[in-house]
Design a protein around this motif. Structure first.
Motif, PDB file in Angstrom:
ATOM      1  N   LEU A  88       0.546  -1.236  -0.254  1.00  0.00           N
ATOM      2  CA  LEU A  88      -0.563  -0.304   0.522  1.00  0.00           C
ATOM      3  C   LEU A  88       0.948   1.777   0.130  1.00  0.00           C
ATOM      4  O   LEU A  88       0.919   2.192  -1.040  1.00  0.00           O
ATOM      5  CB  LEU A  88      -0.560   0.364   1.848  1.00  0.00           C
ATOM      6  CG  LEU A  88      -2.214  -0.319   1.259  1.00  0.00           C
ATOM      7  CD1 LEU A  88      -2.297  -0.641   2.521  1.00  0.00           C
ATOM      8  CD2 LEU A  88      -3.181  -0.171   0.137  1.00  0.00           C
ATOM      9  N   LYS A  89       1.494   1.394   1.103  1.00  0.00           N
ATOM     10  CA  LYS A  89       2.659   2.270   1.224  1.00  0.00           C
ATOM     11  C   LYS A  89       3.507   2.809  -0.353  1.00  0.00           C
ATOM     12  O   LYS A  89       3.607   3.764  -0.626  1.00  0.00           O
ATOM     13  CB  LYS A  89       3.937   2.601   2.178  1.00  0.00           C
ATOM     14  CG  LYS A  89       4.430   3.836   2.678  1.00  0.00           C
ATOM     15  CD  LYS A  89       5.137   3.142   3.552  1.00  0.00           C
ATOM     16  CE  LYS A  89       5.891   4.677   4.109  1.00  0.00           C
ATOM     17  NZ  LYS A  89       7.204   4.412   5.336  1.00  0.00           N
ATOM     18  N   GLU A  90       3.830   1.705  -0.748  1.00  0.00           N
ATOM     19  CA  GLU A  90       4.723   1.431  -2.391  1.00  0.00           C
ATOM     20  C   GLU A  90       3.729   2.583  -2.745  1.00  0.00           C
ATOM     21  O   GLU A  90       4.239   2.968  -4.162  1.00  0.00           O
ATOM     22  CB  GLU A  90       4.827   0.052  -3.484  1.00  0.00           C
ATOM     23  CG  GLU A  90       6.626   0.310  -2.167  1.00  0.00           C
ATOM     24  CD  GLU A  90       7.042  -1.660  -2.626  1.00  0.00           C
ATOM     25  OE1 GLU A  90       6.698  -1.937  -3.503  1.00  0.00           O
ATOM     26  OE2 GLU A  90       7.633  -1.786  -1.150  1.00  0.00           O
ATOM     27  N   ARG A  91       2.390   1.830  -3.166  1.00  0.00           N
ATOM     28  CA  ARG A  91       2.163   2.427  -4.239  1.00  0.00           C
ATOM     29  C   ARG A  91       1.350   3.587  -4.092  1.00  0.00           C
ATOM     30  O   ARG A  91       0.977   4.795  -5.137  1.00  0.00           O
ATOM     31  CB  ARG A  91       0.467   1.230  -4.769  1.00  0.00           C
ATOM     32  CG  ARG A  91       0.918   0.193  -4.877  1.00  0.00           C
ATOM     33  CD  ARG A  91      -0.762  -0.805  -5.016  1.00  0.00           C
ATOM     34  NE  ARG A  91      -0.756  -2.075  -4.861  1.00  0.00           N
ATOM     35  CZ  ARG A  91      -1.108  -3.086  -5.472  1.00  0.00           C
ATOM     36  NH1 ARG A  91      -2.565  -2.831  -5.133  1.00  0.00           N
ATOM     37  NH2 ARG A  91      -0.854  -4.776  -5.563  1.00  0.00           N
ATOM     38  N   LEU A  92       1.328   4.028  -2.785  1.00  0.00           N
ATOM     39  CA  LEU A  92       1.134   5.185  -2.476  1.00  0.00           C
ATOM     40  C   LEU A  92       1.972   6.642  -3.205  1.00  0.00           C
ATOM     41  O   LEU A  92       1.661   7.545  -3.510  1.00  0.00           O
ATOM     42  CB  LEU A  92       0.644   5.579  -1.130  1.00  0.00           C
ATOM     43  CG  LEU A  92      -0.574   5.858  -1.057  1.00  0.00           C
ATOM     44  CD1 LEU A  92      -1.135   6.342   1.013  1.00  0.00           C
ATOM     45  CD2 LEU A  92      -1.088   7.264  -1.680  1.00  0.00           C
ATOM     46  N   THR A  93       3.423   6.268  -2.512  1.00  0.00           N
ATOM     47  CA  THR A  93       4.722   6.629  -3.291  1.00  0.00           C
ATOM     48  C   THR A  93       4.948   7.220  -4.104  1.00  0.00           C
ATOM     49  O   THR A  93       5.264   7.380  -5.019  1.00  0.00           O
ATOM     50  CB  THR A  93       5.382   5.848  -1.686  1.00  0.00           C
ATOM     51  OG1 THR A  93       4.695   5.692  -0.455  1.00  0.00           O
ATOM     52  CG2 THR A  93       6.840   7.091  -1.892  1.00  0.00           C
ATOM     53  N   GLY A  94       4.792   5.771  -5.416  1.00  0.00           N
ATOM     54  CA  GLY A  94       4.920   5.827  -6.185  1.00  0.00           C
ATOM     55  C   GLY A  94       4.628   5.952  -7.547  1.00  0.00           C
ATOM     56  O   GLY A  94       4.438   6.532  -8.739  1.00  0.00           O
ATOM     57  N   ARG A  95       3.566   6.084  -6.955  1.00  0.00           N
ATOM     58  CA  ARG A  95       2.667   7.134  -7.634  1.00  0.00           C
ATOM     59  C   ARG A  95       2.417   8.138  -7.946  1.00  0.00           C
ATOM     60  O   ARG A  95       2.328   9.299  -9.134  1.00  0.00           O
ATOM     61  CB  ARG A  95       1.144   7.928  -7.249  1.00  0.00           C
ATOM     62  CG  ARG A  95      -0.209   7.909  -7.947  1.00  0.00           C
ATOM     63  CD  ARG A  95      -1.456   7.192  -8.085  1.00  0.00           C
ATOM     64  NE  ARG A  95      -2.028   8.060  -6.801  1.00  0.00           N
ATOM     65  CZ  ARG A  95      -3.815   7.727  -5.807  1.00  0.00           C
ATOM     66  NH1 ARG A  95      -3.902   6.711  -6.174  1.00  0.00           N
ATOM     67  NH2 ARG A  95      -4.222   8.199  -5.040  1.00  0.00           N
ATOM     68  N   GLY A  96       3.276   9.347  -7.492  1.00  0.00           N
ATOM     69  CA  GLY A  96       4.054  10.277  -7.614  1.00  0.00           C
ATOM     70  C   GLY A  96       3.106  11.323  -7.646  1.00  0.00           C
ATOM     71  O   GLY A  96       3.330  13.070  -8.800  1.00  0.00           O
ATOM     72  N   THR A  97       2.399  11.813  -7.770  1.00  0.00           N
ATOM     73  CA  THR A  97       1.115  12.790  -7.619  1.00  0.00           C
ATOM     74  C   THR A  97       0.791  13.448  -6.671  1.00  0.00           C
ATOM     75  O   THR A  97       0.075  14.689  -7.199  1.00  0.00           O
ATOM     76  CB  THR A  97       0.263  12.534  -8.600  1.00  0.00           C
ATOM     77  OG1 THR A  97      -0.451  11.065  -7.469  1.00  0.00           O
ATOM     78  CG2 THR A  97       0.412  11.740  -9.935  1.00  0.00           C
ATOM     79  N   GLU A  98       1.542  12.648  -5.427  1.00  0.00           N
ATOM     80  CA  GLU A  98       0.942  13.048  -4.000  1.00  0.00           C
ATOM     81  C   GLU A  98       2.425  14.256  -3.632  1.00  0.00           C
ATOM     82  O   GLU A  98       3.350  12.813  -3.220  1.00  0.00           O
ATOM     83  CB  GLU A  98      -0.065  12.579  -3.038  1.00  0.00           C
ATOM     84  CG  GLU A  98      -0.918  12.143  -3.283  1.00  0.00           C
ATOM     85  CD  GLU A  98      -2.096  11.694  -4.198  1.00  0.00           C
ATOM     86  OE1 GLU A  98      -3.270  12.176  -4.196  1.00  0.00           O
ATOM     87  OE2 GLU A  98      -0.954  11.208  -4.650  1.00  0.00           O
ATOM     88  N   THR A  99       2.110  14.780  -2.749  1.00  0.00           N
ATOM     89  CA  THR A  99       3.458  15.484  -1.761  1.00  0.00           C
ATOM     90  C   THR A  99       3.121  14.777  -0.681  1.00  0.00           C
ATOM     91  O   THR A  99       1.848  13.782  -0.266  1.00  0.00           O
ATOM     92  CB  THR A  99       3.232  17.306  -1.768  1.00  0.00           C
ATOM     93  OG1 THR A  99       2.099  17.125  -0.731  1.00  0.00           O
ATOM     94  CG2 THR A  99       2.801  17.588  -2.442  1.00  0.00           C
ATOM     95  N   GLY A 100       4.427  14.555   0.095  1.00  0.00           N
ATOM     96  CA  GLY A 100       4.889  14.324   1.104  1.00  0.00           C
ATOM     97  C   GLY A 100       3.171  13.970   1.929  1.00  0.00           C
ATOM     98  O   GLY A 100       2.800  13.318   3.019  1.00  0.00           O
ATOM     99  N   ASP A 101       3.014  15.115   2.148  1.00  0.00           N
ATOM    100  CA  ASP A 101       2.186  15.882   3.251  1.00  0.00           C
ATOM    101  C   ASP A 101       0.653  14.861   2.916  1.00  0.00           C
ATOM    102  O   ASP A 101      -0.029  14.310   4.422  1.00  0.00           O
ATOM    103  CB  ASP A 101       1.953  17.622   3.336  1.00  0.00           C
ATOM    104  CG  ASP A 101       2.764  18.055   4.156  1.00  0.00           C
ATOM    105  OD1 ASP A 101       3.655  17.143   4.905  1.00  0.00           O
ATOM    106  OD2 ASP A 101       2.705  19.323   4.211  1.00  0.00           O
ATOM    107  N   VAL A 102       0.276  15.051   1.630  1.00  0.00           N
ATOM    108  CA  VAL A 102      -0.541  14.544   1.387  1.00  0.00           C
ATOM    109  C   VAL A 102      -0.833  12.686   1.620  1.00  0.00           C
ATOM    110  O   VAL A 102      -1.629  12.006   2.239  1.00  0.00           O
ATOM    111  CB  VAL A 102      -0.976  14.644   0.407  1.00  0.00           C
ATOM    112  CG1 VAL A 102      -2.143  14.034  -0.604  1.00  0.00           C
ATOM    113  CG2 VAL A 102      -1.231  16.537  -0.443  1.00  0.00           C
TER     114      VAL A 102
END
Ligand code: 5GP
Length: 220
Positions: A131-145
């Protein structure tokens, strides 16, 4: 006479891959399903199209729609509003299609209150690391989001018990066909064939994901 369709609510953690699953389900069975397009006040992500991914509206427009009773349900999520336009859902159910709402948990619970035979499914990645990898890997969201969405995922994990089925998105093909089977069996009165996928049969697995998410959102 054509049987009225079932309303199907799909929720899941950010990064669980719901959107991809829904596209696969619709592509494989366009005659059986209709996907509701929500209205939202958030900005489009690159590649998202108005009227296809969402109806992108202003705060003013959204509030006018609330006032007109245009929504079957609506909710706030990480700083923006999201809502399901009622007319599309009602029309397609009446035509015998199963209508899919891809919405978060507050909206899902409102729908279940209003429409008792709605089927609620919760989609998760096989584990919290994915889950975390997919969220980070999407690359469309900032760290805060990403952090806000992970923390929201922790909250949502508390509500999973209100859902009927747990679907693990291992491969898109397998998970989307499983969703089709679960819905078809519900419609034909054979829900008991699928006990292995009931949320109530998967509590240990759910608790593990919950625990892992809690650690992530603490920044570990
Ligand atoms: P995203 O911004 O990632 O597209 O969506 C954020 C969350 O809002 C997701 O959990 C998504 O399922 C949910 N969502 C999208 N449309 C609706 C809606 O019409 N109503 C509700 N309650 N949630 C929605």
């Amino acid at each position: 006479m054509e049987q009225k369709g079932r309303l199907v609510v799909i929720s899941g953690f950010s990064g669980a891959g719901k959107g991809t699953l829904m596209k696969a389900l619709l592509a494989a069975h366009p005659d059986r399903y209709a996907l509701s397009v929500s209205a939202t006040t958030r900005d489009p992500r690159p590649g998202e199209q108005d009227g296809i991914d969402y109806f992108f509206v202003t705060d003013e427009k959204f509030h006018a729609m609330i006032k007109e009773d245009d929504f079957l349900e609506y909710a706030g999520y990480v700083g923006h509003y999201y809502g399901t336009p009622r007319s599309y859902v009602e029309k397609n159910l009446a035509e015998g299609k199963n209508v899919i709402l891809e919405i978060e948990i507050q909206g899902a619970l409102h729908v279940k209150e209003k429409i008792k035979d709605a089927v609620l499914m919760f989609v998760t990645a096989p584990d919290a690391d994915t889950l975390k990898e997919r969220l980070t890997g999407r690359g469309t969201e900032t760290g805060d989001v990403i952090a806000a969405r992970l923390s929201r995922a922790c909250e949502e994990a508390r509500g999973i018990e209100n859902y009927d089925y747990l679907v693990v998105n291992d491969t898109v093909e397998h998970a989307s066909e499983l969703i089709d089977t679960l819905i078809s069996d519900e419609r034909n009165g054979n829900a008991s064939d699928n006990e292995a996928y009931w949320v109530s049969a998967n509590i240990d697995f759910i608790n593990q994901i919950r625990e892992d998410l809690k650690q992530f959102s603490k920044g570990e």
